[in-house]
Design a protein around this motif. Structure first.
Motif, PDB file in Angstrom:
ATOM      1  N   CYS A  86       0.838  -1.211   0.000  1.00 50.60           N
ATOM      2  CA  CYS A  86       0.000   0.000   0.000  1.00 50.60           C
ATOM      3  C   CYS A  86       0.868   1.254   0.000  1.00 50.60           C
ATOM      4  O   CYS A  86       0.538   2.253  -0.650  1.00 50.60           O
ATOM      5  N   ASP A  90       1.455   4.117  -3.059  1.00 50.75           N
ATOM      6  CA  ASP A  90       1.085   5.494  -2.702  1.00 50.75           C
ATOM      7  C   ASP A  90      -0.438   5.668  -2.725  1.00 50.75           C
ATOM      8  O   ASP A  90      -0.965   6.619  -3.310  1.00 50.75           O
ATOM      9  N   ALA A  92      -4.330   6.295  -1.572  1.00 55.45           N
ATOM     10  CA  ALA A  92      -5.061   7.282  -0.781  1.00 55.45           C
ATOM     11  C   ALA A  92      -6.550   7.060  -1.009  1.00 55.45           C
ATOM     12  O   ALA A  92      -6.954   6.444  -2.008  1.00 55.45           O
ATOM     13  N   PRO A  93      -7.396   7.531  -0.092  1.00 51.79           N
ATOM     14  CA  PRO A  93      -8.842   7.379  -0.260  1.00 51.79           C
ATOM     15  C   PRO A  93      -9.323   7.933  -1.592  1.00 51.79           C
ATOM     16  O   PRO A  93      -8.881   8.990  -2.045  1.00 51.79           O
ATOM     17  N   ALA A 114      -7.297   0.901   2.354  1.00 50.27           N
ATOM     18  CA  ALA A 114      -6.449   2.042   1.980  1.00 50.27           C
ATOM     19  C   ALA A 114      -7.188   3.038   1.091  1.00 50.27           C
ATOM     20  O   ALA A 114      -7.025   4.252   1.238  1.00 50.27           O
TER      21      ALA A 114
END
Length: 257
Positions: A86, A90, A92-93, A114
């Motif tokens: 994860c 890189d 992100a939501p 993640a």
């Protein structure tokens, strides 16, 4: 904590036991049983004692706890590797991540958490039995509603161009899928491979060079955790350690020349 929830019991030696609370159920231990009703009453962070005086603490299982103990169709991606993947991707939501294969669903769970409810994981698996186990494992722990399951060989699949923010591959021969994946991965985003042996890593990098695929090899690493036993005033490394599990290869997609 209620009936139907997962519970984790931990004894004084740190050993853990995972199961689902059932009305009228009991946890059987060699030093006496514990009723599920008593665990429910104690709640997360509480304590229960067997009739023979054995003390347990009660917990909600973490994602790491669950992945290490869940039913497996294949060797799971260890949590130490999953969380590092994860990081390498890189994530992100809100991102869209492509995964292959689904395996037992361990990596899928970490990817889904993640990218969060606003993101999406597209999980490809060529073997129906493995995908079914992965789906059961995800639904049994925590279903965020953000995983799309596809039963197909990723190398033979048509993917929308420039659609994915990241790609995670847990496949024996990932280089075979790269021609199908590459146009679907956004430029300057990451592809990470989970490979058990170094021969696979070398073959992957040679295939990228031979086929002139638009990737930079950022790094190859392995994750080694060294746990310690601390019983003051004595401290020493644990005798049982999780050493090498896989090589993680991070690639960055660049523009074609």
């Amino acid at each position: 904590m209620d009936f139907g929830d997962l519970a984790l019991l931990q004894d004084r030696q740190g050993r853990t036991y995972l199961f689902r609370l059932q009305e009228g159920g009991a946890f059987h231990y060699h030093r006496g049983l514990i009723r599920h009703e008593d665990l429910r009453a104690a709640g997360p962070g509480g304590k229960v004692v067997t009739p023979h005086g054995e003390v347990f603490t009660v917990h909600r299982p973490s994602l790491e706890d669950y992945v290490l103990k869940m039913p497996r169709a294949t060797t799971p991606t260890y949590p130490k590797d999953a969380i590092t993947l994860c990081l390498l991707l890189d994530l992100a939501p809100g991102m869209r991540v492509l995964e292959a294969g689904s395996g037992s669903g361990g990596l899928t769970l970490f990817l889904a958490r993640a990218v969060g409810p606003t993101g999406q994981v597209y999980s490809y698996e060529a073997r129906a039995k493995h995908q079914a186990q992965a789906r059961r494992n995800l639904e049994a722990y925590e279903n965020w509603g953000n995983v799309v399951w596809t039963l197909a060989d990723l190398a033979e699949s048509e993917l929308p161009p420039g659609f994915f923010d990241a790609v995670a591959l847990d496949m024996m021969e990932p280089w075979k899928a790269l021609p199908a994946i590459t146009p679907a991965l956004k430029p300057d985003r990451f592809l990470a491979c989970y490979l058990p042996n170094l021969t696979q890593v070398i073959t992957l990098l040679q295939a990228i060079e031979t086929e002139q695929l638009p990737y930079l090899h950022e790094r190859t690493l392995e994750v080694l955790h060294r746990e310690w036993d601390l019983r003051p005033p004595v401290a020493h490394p644990r005798f049982q350690q999780v050493g090498h599990t896989a090589f993680l290869v991070q690639l960055r997609r660049i523009h074609t020349s």
